[in-house]
Write an enzyme that holds these catalytic residues in place. Sequence first.
Site, PDB file in Angstrom:
ATOM      1  N   GLU A 153       0.839  -1.189   0.000  1.00 26.23           N
ATOM      2  CA  GLU A 153       0.000   0.000   0.000  1.00 26.23           C
ATOM      3  C   GLU A 153       0.879   1.245   0.000  1.00 26.23           C
ATOM      4  OE1 GLU A 153      -4.073  -1.261   2.327  1.00 26.23           O
ATOM      5  OE2 GLU A 153      -2.500  -0.290   3.502  1.00 26.23           O
ATOM      6  N   CYS A 154       0.649   2.117  -0.964  1.00 21.82           N
ATOM      7  CA  CYS A 154       1.342   3.399  -1.052  1.00 21.82           C
ATOM      8  C   CYS A 154       2.861   3.218  -0.957  1.00 21.82           C
ATOM      9  CB  CYS A 154       0.814   4.364   0.003  1.00 21.82           C
ATOM     10  SG  CYS A 154       1.131   6.112  -0.378  1.00 21.82           S
ATOM     11  N   GLY A 155       3.474   3.532   0.174  1.00 25.66           N
ATOM     12  CA  GLY A 155       4.915   3.372   0.304  1.00 25.66           C
ATOM     13  C   GLY A 155       5.366   1.944   0.064  1.00 25.66           C
ATOM     14  N   THR A 168      -1.406  -0.899  -4.351  1.00 31.00           N
ATOM     15  CA  THR A 168      -2.301   0.226  -4.554  1.00 31.00           C
ATOM     16  C   THR A 168      -1.697   1.468  -3.923  1.00 31.00           C
ATOM     17  OG1 THR A 168      -3.476  -0.114  -2.461  1.00 31.00           O
ATOM     18  CG2 THR A 168      -4.317  -1.288  -4.394  1.00 31.00           C
TER      19      THR A 168
END
Length: 447
Positions: A336-338, A436
């Site tokens: 997720e993200c990072g 994501t």
Amino acid sequence: MSTGMSTPGLVISAPASGTGKTTLMLGLLRAFSQQGLAVQPFKSGPDYIDPAFHRAASGRPSVNLDSWAMSRGMIADQISAGQDADLVLAEGSMGLFDGVAVTGESGNGASADISEMTGWPVVLVVDVSGQAQSAAAVAKGFATYNPNVTLAGVVLNRVASPRHEALTRVGMDAMGIEVLGALPRVKSIEMPERHLGLVQAQEQDGLDAILTEAAKFVSEHVDLERLRAAAQPSQPISSPSQNGTVLDMTPPGQRIALAQDDAFSFVYPHLLQGWRAAGAEILPFSPLANQAPDTSADVCWLPGGYPELHAGKIAAADKFRTGLQVFAQTRPVHGECGGYMAMGAALIDKDGTRHQMAGLLGLVTSYAKRKMHLGYRQATLTHPLPGFEAQSHLRGHEFHYSTILEQPDAPLACVRDATGTEVPETGSVRGHASGTFFHLITKATTS
């Protein structure tokens, strides 16, 4: 139907961001804790930063309450975290009535939704800089805007002088609004302005001293007894069903290898609680310590965080990278993200230096040209995600400053913002690897 909760609660909110509600919240948490009270903090909205400080100030994990992404049943479950506490304090986000334009699971994400749903009165922090009696007009508007939201009183902030305070109190008295405290204008109590994660907040040098000073400051200028007396027990929260509650959070696997360190610290507590409640075992590991995911795990989950601050160290973590690559040959890895960025081919930091990442996906991201991506996200999966089948509807939140330079893999989902407008950050999937830019909050109870 929730039976409610006897623990009295308050919502700490304000007319706008930047008015000082976090300083008041942290001061109150620490001050009441110093009195021997068990104070349960909550945070309205999809925020990682403030809950980190809440935990440091109170000694209790802070819990997110999100009326846009969460069902009423899930919010009722979240609130139960305070059932063994003496007092509940819920910090709002933005202005009290600020939310998105479209209603979500149980509201539009505004802090007022939480007050209306629970019955917790609002303590409004009013920045009175440059005004006196006129501040009462603002407070009166907030007191009457929604008859289902009760205003307990106001705390005046950034008061310039005793005369300024006296004039402001005259206006509040005329409007019948109780003044619970008046904070003079000081700079020594302001929180450090840099992005901090759950671990970083607790390890921040000098943070404990800052929180202790905030408690002293608030105790000297706020009537703690009157404020606590204004708190009210949570009213029953009606729910048409219990779909979307914490206990229904499907874990991505039975044994979950979870990256956890200063670079990967952003995972919602309710997700971990839900996974554990469903019988899953969480196996933490640290990419920054060059650790690989546990080989006995069924799935690997890389949360968000600040990989851009540690890009060189992540690039040099050969055991982590090799272990992750081997893991992904046979089992799911999701970021997720990072965590998503760390799974990509490369990350370019703000100085323009390119760092090699794990290479499970072709994603290349850059911080050389910062662009803020912020907002709620609703996603319909086009491919399965660990714990979710294809075509599942998910709700989450995106907040980052990176720019996509390359994303050659298949999109993971059709992603839209809260208004239903498609966004280009679709996530991506390659083999067992997926990622994501949004952080998952819950599975939507409706499409």
